[in-house]
Each structure stands twice: as structure tokens, then as C-alpha cells.
Design a protein around this motif. Structure first.
Motif, PDB file in Angstrom:
ATOM      1  N   PRO A 167      25.124 -43.720  29.561  1.00  0.00           N
ATOM      2  CA  PRO A 167      25.114 -44.519  28.268  1.00  0.00           C
ATOM      3  C   PRO A 167      24.147 -45.918  28.567  1.00  0.00           C
ATOM      4  O   PRO A 167      23.937 -46.307  29.713  1.00  0.00           O
ATOM      5  N   ARG A 168      23.581 -46.403  27.450  1.00  0.00           N
ATOM      6  CA  ARG A 168      22.779 -47.846  27.566  1.00  0.00           C
ATOM      7  C   ARG A 168      23.713 -48.994  26.932  1.00  0.00           C
ATOM      8  O   ARG A 168      24.468 -48.903  26.394  1.00  0.00           O
ATOM      9  N   CYS A 169      23.630 -49.934  28.022  1.00  0.00           N
ATOM     10  CA  CYS A 169      24.473 -51.203  27.985  1.00  0.00           C
ATOM     11  C   CYS A 169      23.544 -52.326  27.785  1.00  0.00           C
ATOM     12  O   CYS A 169      22.744 -52.656  28.416  1.00  0.00           O
ATOM     13  N   GLY A 170      24.104 -53.322  26.839  1.00  0.00           N
ATOM     14  CA  GLY A 170      23.158 -54.603  26.574  1.00  0.00           C
ATOM     15  C   GLY A 170      23.418 -55.522  27.469  1.00  0.00           C
ATOM     16  O   GLY A 170      24.638 -55.729  28.044  1.00  0.00           O
ATOM     17  N   SER A 171      22.365 -56.255  28.038  1.00  0.00           N
ATOM     18  CA  SER A 171      22.810 -57.354  28.790  1.00  0.00           C
ATOM     19  C   SER A 171      21.709 -58.616  28.553  1.00  0.00           C
ATOM     20  O   SER A 171      20.546 -58.259  28.115  1.00  0.00           O
ATOM     21  N   SER A 172      22.245 -59.749  28.789  1.00  0.00           N
ATOM     22  CA  SER A 172      21.369 -61.032  28.526  1.00  0.00           C
ATOM     23  C   SER A 172      20.911 -61.723  30.051  1.00  0.00           C
ATOM     24  O   SER A 172      20.362 -62.716  29.948  1.00  0.00           O
ATOM     25  N   GLY A 173      21.321 -61.107  31.182  1.00  0.00           N
ATOM     26  CA  GLY A 173      20.839 -61.457  32.398  1.00  0.00           C
ATOM     27  C   GLY A 173      21.755 -60.920  33.459  1.00  0.00           C
ATOM     28  O   GLY A 173      22.632 -60.459  33.225  1.00  0.00           O
ATOM     29  N   THR A 174      20.960 -61.127  34.763  1.00  0.00           N
ATOM     30  CA  THR A 174      22.130 -60.529  35.899  1.00  0.00           C
ATOM     31  C   THR A 174      23.318 -61.116  36.074  1.00  0.00           C
ATOM     32  O   THR A 174      24.164 -60.569  36.625  1.00  0.00           O
ATOM     33  N   GLY A 175      23.394 -62.419  35.625  1.00  0.00           N
ATOM     34  CA  GLY A 175      24.530 -63.017  35.886  1.00  0.00           C
ATOM     35  C   GLY A 175      25.471 -62.884  34.739  1.00  0.00           C
ATOM     36  O   GLY A 175      26.604 -63.813  34.945  1.00  0.00           O
ATOM     37  N   THR A 176      25.487 -62.060  34.108  1.00  0.00           N
ATOM     38  CA  THR A 176      26.306 -61.690  32.907  1.00  0.00           C
ATOM     39  C   THR A 176      27.098 -60.666  33.135  1.00  0.00           C
ATOM     40  O   THR A 176      26.675 -59.574  33.699  1.00  0.00           O
ATOM     41  N   THR A 177      28.234 -60.419  32.442  1.00  0.00           N
ATOM     42  CA  THR A 177      29.059 -59.237  32.497  1.00  0.00           C
ATOM     43  C   THR A 177      28.438 -57.932  32.234  1.00  0.00           C
ATOM     44  O   THR A 177      28.612 -56.969  32.485  1.00  0.00           O
ATOM     45  N   GLY A 178      27.461 -58.241  31.143  1.00  0.00           N
ATOM     46  CA  GLY A 178      26.885 -56.830  30.684  1.00  0.00           C
ATOM     47  C   GLY A 178      25.833 -56.405  31.536  1.00  0.00           C
ATOM     48  O   GLY A 178      25.320 -55.191  31.430  1.00  0.00           O
ATOM     49  N   PHE A 179      25.504 -57.266  32.790  1.00  0.00           N
ATOM     50  CA  PHE A 179      24.611 -56.466  33.771  1.00  0.00           C
ATOM     51  C   PHE A 179      25.472 -55.886  34.745  1.00  0.00           C
ATOM     52  O   PHE A 179      25.445 -55.049  35.370  1.00  0.00           O
ATOM     53  N   TYR A 180      26.357 -56.966  35.298  1.00  0.00           N
ATOM     54  CA  TYR A 180      26.837 -56.850  36.561  1.00  0.00           C
ATOM     55  C   TYR A 180      28.192 -55.698  36.512  1.00  0.00           C
ATOM     56  O   TYR A 180      28.338 -55.055  37.543  1.00  0.00           O
ATOM     57  N   ILE A 181      28.960 -55.647  35.129  1.00  0.00           N
ATOM     58  CA  ILE A 181      29.817 -54.709  35.102  1.00  0.00           C
ATOM     59  C   ILE A 181      29.522 -53.404  35.072  1.00  0.00           C
ATOM     60  O   ILE A 181      30.170 -52.486  36.285  1.00  0.00           O
ATOM     61  N   PRO A 182      28.568 -52.731  34.411  1.00  0.00           N
ATOM     62  CA  PRO A 182      28.119 -51.401  34.667  1.00  0.00           C
ATOM     63  C   PRO A 182      27.604 -51.197  35.950  1.00  0.00           C
ATOM     64  O   PRO A 182      27.734 -50.043  36.389  1.00  0.00           O
TER      65      PRO A 182
END
Length: 359
Positions: A167-182
Motif C-alpha cells: 500500500p502507498r502511504c502519504g507523508s510530509s516528512g521523516t519526522g511525521t507519523t505518515g513516514f515513521y509509522i509505516p
């Protein structure tokens, strides 16, 4: 001689007058009166809150609500203005607060707390020391969820583990939940996600979910239950929460397993569990407000006290209830203690964290 005597008498009268005035000024009642006549530092001044994310997301909205009430509780009743300074998941704003803004208490920051990840893994963009940031406080202690579009083939963590196409997950940066949670799920549960980076903030990721550019995101519980489009999406069963990150299940998400349940089920190693705990402190820190290093201690205390009073303002409470936000505050002192603790980690945790953050 009479002339000299009169001069001596005059001199003595002057000295006596000076002594009398000195004693009067030292009188506690007069000291209080003089202090009362001294205008408060913030009188006639403007406090600027620099928001480290784009407009429309939870961090932005909370800072704007705070700005409407905070000045009432700061002696001198300053004007409060907000300025968005998004970039690198709040690193740009934090670097500005730490190195550029004057330490006079007139510039505050609404920062994404997960910026400590970037410091722990030694990123060169980091020009601050997370443990030395003077925190004002946070209005909430939060948890994270991980959702999928309901019409996607990913109905559970097991589906993601077995999927031929991640699955593709949206992120606005490495320090955001959209990056580090997946990435954390990939590390501790053996899933595979594709992180699509570059979105300015949560609102833009919402649009990407609607357009079908991404299947998933990992917002805070407060975001999921507290703003559009999530309120409408829940009524339409548009999303499915596949995992939540609290110690126990959120009653409104009783069907979604916790990360701790899933780690036990999949026999995650102790190092993975330690990594999870370190990463999830970011959600506990909520949506914090920070001051500049070097701010005078008495001014920091004044801002902290005013912040806690602001969170009890009846009008603010009424507004947050309309927004469906829960107030569960952390004091600046509590945040200061947590920030120092989280920056002390063993080498093995930091090495695994580097992978989660894409290093």
C-alpha cells in the motif's frame, strides 16, 4: 564662621533628606507600589507563534485556537499572531526558533514533537538540541492510528504482510507519523509499505487519499475524530483502521488491534518493542508549544502559567468541544523531563531507528 556653619547645616539637611527618601523607597509598601506602576513586559507587544506545518492540519488548528485566548492570561495582554513555517516535518521552524529568533519570549513555536528522531539518528539538517528546548506545554497527550481506504484490498495487517503490491502511504516528512509509522510497522511486524513523501501537510494528504494517490495515512486519534474530512468519512465507512498505537484499545475503535497485541501475536523481538516505545513518546508529547533557548526563567514561568490557565478558559473549552478535541495537558516541566529522557537511547535502538527514518 557663621557662613560655614550654615553651609554645614544645609549639607546635613540634604543628607538627612536623602536618607529619609532611601528608607521610604525600601519600605515594602512603597516597593509594591513602585512595582505596580512598572508596566508588564508584554504590554503593547506582539507574540508570534511559528507553526512548523502547513495550514489546516491539527498542529496548525490548535495553535490558532490558542492564539485567540492566550493573550488574556499573559500580564500585559499582548497580541498573538501566527505564522506558518512548514518544511522538513518542522525542522525548518525548530532551527529558526533555536538559532534565529531572539530569546526574549516574543517568538514561540508550534512544533511536531517527533523532530527528536532526526537528532537521535544524527541528521545534518538538525541544528538544535531537543533536550534544551524550553517547552511551554501541550494541550493533549495523544495516540496514533494507521488506516487504509476501505475499498483497498488491505483489510488487516496480515493482508499488508501478504500483499504482492505494498500500500502507498502519504507523508510530509521523516519526522511525521505518515513516514515513521509505516516504516515502524515494516520493522516490527514484517509488513511492506511504500511511503509517498513530499506533501506539505495533513490536509494535502487527505486530498491525496480522496484522489486515490495513496491508500493510507497514520494520523493522531484527535485528528481522526476531531476534524473533517474524517468525521464525514467515518459516516460513509470510507476508511478502515487496521492498527492503533495506544497501550489499550480506544473505545471508539474497539475492532482495531493495538500494536502491542500484534507484536505479541507475531513474536516481535524485545529490541523492536523498545524501539516502538521510544518512537511513540512523540504522540504522548501531543501538540506542544516551545520557547526560544535562553529565554529568562521568570518569563518562561510566566508563559507556562498563562498557558495552563488558557487551557481552562471556558470559551476555549467550548470551542474545543465543538471541534471534538479532548484536553489532556502536559506542563512545560513534564515535557522538559520527557524530552531529556527520550534523548538517552542505547546504540542498538538508534541503529534500528535509522532504518525506520530512511537513513
Amino acid at each position: 564662621m557663621p557662613f560655614k556653619s550654615s553651609r554645614v547645616q544645609a549639607f546635613n539637611r540634604i543628607i538627612a533628606g536623602i536618607l529619609f527618601l532611601s528608607l521610604e523607597l525600601l519600605n515594602p509598601l512603597n516597593l509594591e507600589s513602585a512595582a505596580a506602576q512598572t508596566p508588564p513586559f508584554y504590554q503593547g507587544k506582539t507574540i508570534r507563534i511559528v507553526i512548523g506545518s502547513s495550514t489546516g492540519g491539527g498542529y496548525d488548528l490548535w495553535a490558532r485556537v490558542l492564539a485567540r485566548y492566550y493573550g488574556k492570561y499573559i500580564p500585559g495582554n499582548p497580541t498573538i499572531l501566527v505564522q506558518n513555517m512548514p518544511g522538513a516535518a518542522s525542522i525548518v521552524a525548530t532551527n529558526y526558533l533555536y538559532n534565529v529568533a531572539k530569546p526574549d519570549g516574543l517568538t514561540l513555536g508550534a512544533l511536531l514533537p517527533a523532530i527528536y528522531f532526526d537528532q537521535l539518528v544524527g541528521r545534518k539538517e538538525v541544528q538544535f538540541d531537543f533536550a534544551r528546548i524550553p517547552w511551554i506545554g501541550s494541550p493533549e497527550q495523544n495516540e496514533i492510528i494507521h488506516y487504509m481506504r476501505a475499498d483497498s484490498p488491505y483489510k488487516s495487517i496480515d493482508d499488508i504482510r501478504k500483499a504482492k503490491e505494498p500500500p502507498r502511504c502519504g507523508s510530509s516528512g521523516t519526522g511525521t507519523t505518515g513516514f515513521y509509522i509505516p516504516r515502524l510497522l515494516d520493522e516490527v511486524l514484517g509488513t511492506k509499505h511504500t511511503v509517498v513523501a513530499g506533501y506539505p501537510g495533513g490536509s494535502e494528504i487527505d486530498l491525496a487519499v480522496e484522489r486515490g494517490e495513496v491508500h493510507c495515512w497514520s494520523p493522531l486519534v484527535a485528528t481522526y475524530f476531531g476534524r473533517e474530512p474524517y468525521i464525514s468519512w467515518q459516516k460513509k465507512n470510507y476508511l478502515r483502521v487496521v492498527v492503533q498505537f495506544g497501550a489499550k484499545r480506544e473505545p471508539r475503535l474497539a475492532d482495531a488491534p493495538t500494536i502491542y497485541e500484534l507484536m505479541d501475536q507475531h513474536k516481535t523481538a524485545d529490541a523492536g518493542k523498545r524501539l516502538t516505545r521510544v518512537i511513540l513518546v512523540a504522540a504522548t508529547l501531543g501538540r506542544p508549544i516551545a520557547a526560544t533557548p535562553g529565554i529568562p526563567p521568570d518569563r518562561l514561568k510566566l508563559l507556562r502559567d498563562a498557558y495552563q490557565k488558557t487551557l481552562k478558559d471556558p470559551e476555549l473549552i467550548a470551542e474545543t468541544k465543538r471541534q471534538r478535541w479532548d484536553i489532556d495537558p502536559l506542563t512545560g516541566e513534564e515535557m522538559e523531563k520527557l524530552s531529556k529522557e527520550v534523548m538517552t537511547q542505547p546504540k542498538d535502538v538508534i541503529e534500528r531507528m535509522k532504518w525506520v527514518l530512511g537513513n
